[in-house]
Design an enzyme around this catalytic site. Structure first.
Site, PDB file in Angstrom:
ATOM      1  N   ASP A   1      -9.265  -5.244  -5.220  1.00 12.51           N
ATOM      2  CA  ASP A   1      -8.420  -4.304  -4.474  1.00 12.51           C
ATOM      3  C   ASP A   1      -8.913  -2.864  -4.601  1.00 12.51           C
ATOM      4  OD1 ASP A   1      -6.160  -3.189  -3.180  1.00 12.51           O
ATOM      5  OD2 ASP A   1      -4.816  -4.599  -4.193  1.00 12.51           O
TER       6      ASP A   1
ATOM      7  N   HIS B   1      -7.369  -5.989  -0.831  1.00 16.08           N
ATOM      8  CA  HIS B   1      -6.150  -5.227  -0.553  1.00 16.08           C
ATOM      9  C   HIS B   1      -5.092  -6.006   0.212  1.00 16.08           C
ATOM     10  CE1 HIS B   1      -4.117  -1.407  -0.648  1.00 16.08           C
ATOM     11  NE2 HIS B   1      -4.075  -1.267   0.666  1.00 16.08           N
TER      12      HIS B   1
ATOM     13  N   SER C   1       0.838  -1.194   0.000  1.00 19.85           N
ATOM     14  CA  SER C   1       0.000   0.000   0.000  1.00 19.85           C
ATOM     15  C   SER C   1       0.884   1.260   0.000  1.00 19.85           C
ATOM     16  CB  SER C   1      -0.971  -0.052   1.191  1.00 19.85           C
ATOM     17  OG  SER C   1      -2.040   0.840   1.024  1.00 19.85           O
TER      18      SER C   1
END
Length: 304
Positions: free
Chosen positions: A255, A282, A115
């Site tokens: 995601d 995610h 991320s």
């Protein structure tokens, strides 16, 4: 520093000084094993290593794993009084460099960034550090403008009334309300973690952010999909062609980091390969752990 021996793993925990502050770290495995250490850079910004703990399994296959908590949360120094001008990309780049040096692995390491951590490691790699052997960018947008563009798409697909509730509170500045918090749920369940209940490791990081949101609020904002912090105009697309090491790009089919946000990594990094996890959002390392380990080991064993 504390040392503990698990089934087949040696775990070392401690802190290293970073200026006047401390960065907490954990090493699983032997840094002198002959394989480069896999340094795990968590998301947020302002989250913790907890939700990525299961990556320690790579040490069972010969690759030592380094987790750490970025400054401002977890086991590292908390600074709740610092304003947004303190929390910068350069600060976290310097902290990463410092950690590599303090652990004496700056001449032989692989970076895994998840991320926000994916953008951070991409910027680091673009500077061509001599000891970087490989790069994994997981579930990361190439820029926050792209991210925000795609958030509008995903929010429009939420159940009727949810986005309207979110928008109402965002306009009123009441994103700290219980109603806003509850309305976040459908988005997180679809695009952040599709497992029910959430794994304990992910809950641990989630509540760490909740308990001290200083960094998250300053750089990101009140939620994953409402980025109003200092990162809102930032991205790494400009530096991606400068990354020279073999790069593995990972994302989930569901995601929040949609293909539109991830594609620049695959297209602009000269030696990049993109792997999509069909049953993940995610957090593929938690949502499809067996396939995740298989993909990671394939990358590590094939000389990256």
């Amino acid at each position: 520093m504390t040392v503990a021996a698990g089934s087949q793993r040696t775990v070392t925990k401690g802190t290293v000084p970073f200026g006047e502050y401390q960065t907490w770290y954990r090493v699983t495995g032997d840094l002198s094993s002959g394989n480069p250490a896999v340094v795990v850079v968590h998301g947020g910004p302002g989250s913790t290593h907890d939700y990525l703990q299961n990556m320690a399994v790579l040490a069972d296959h010969g690759w030592p794993v380094v987790h750490y908590d970025q400054l401002g949360n977890g086991g590292s120094t908390h600074l709740p009084g610092r304003g947004a001008d303190f929390w910068t990309v350069d600060l976290f780049l310097a902290e990463l460099d410092n950690l590599l040096t303090r652990l004496d692995i700056a001449d032989d390491y692989i970076l895994f960034g998840q991320s926000w951590g994916g953008l951070l490691v991409a910027r680091h790699a673009s500077l061509k550090p001599a000891g970087l052997r490989g790069l994994v960018i997981a579930n990361a947008p190439a820029s926050y403008p792209l991210w925000l563009q795609e958030m509008e798409v995903l929010r429009a697909q939420l159940p009727p009334g949810v986005n309207e509730t979110l928008l109402r509170h965002e306009a009123a500045g009441t994103t700290d309300s219980e109603e806003y918090y509850e309305a976040m749920g459908p988005f997180y369940d679809r695009h952040v973690c599709r497992l029910k209940p959430w794994p304990r490791d992910y809950q641990a990081s989630f509540y760490e952010v909740y308990n001290d949101p200083t960094v998250y609020f300053a750089m990101n904002g009140p939620s994953e999909f409402h980025v109003i912090g200092t990162l809102r105009d930032w991205g790494v697309e400009d530096c991606l062609p400068d990354i020279e090491v073999p790069t593995l790009v990972l994302s989930g089919r569901h995601d929040e980091a949609t293909p539109v946000t991830v594609r620049p990594y695959a297209e602009l990094i000269p030696r990049a390969r993109w792997e999509i996890f069909e049953d993940s959002s995610h957090l593929p390392h938690l949502e499809e752990p067996e396939r995740f380990v298989e993909v990671m080991l394939g990358y590590l064993r094939q000389g990256r």
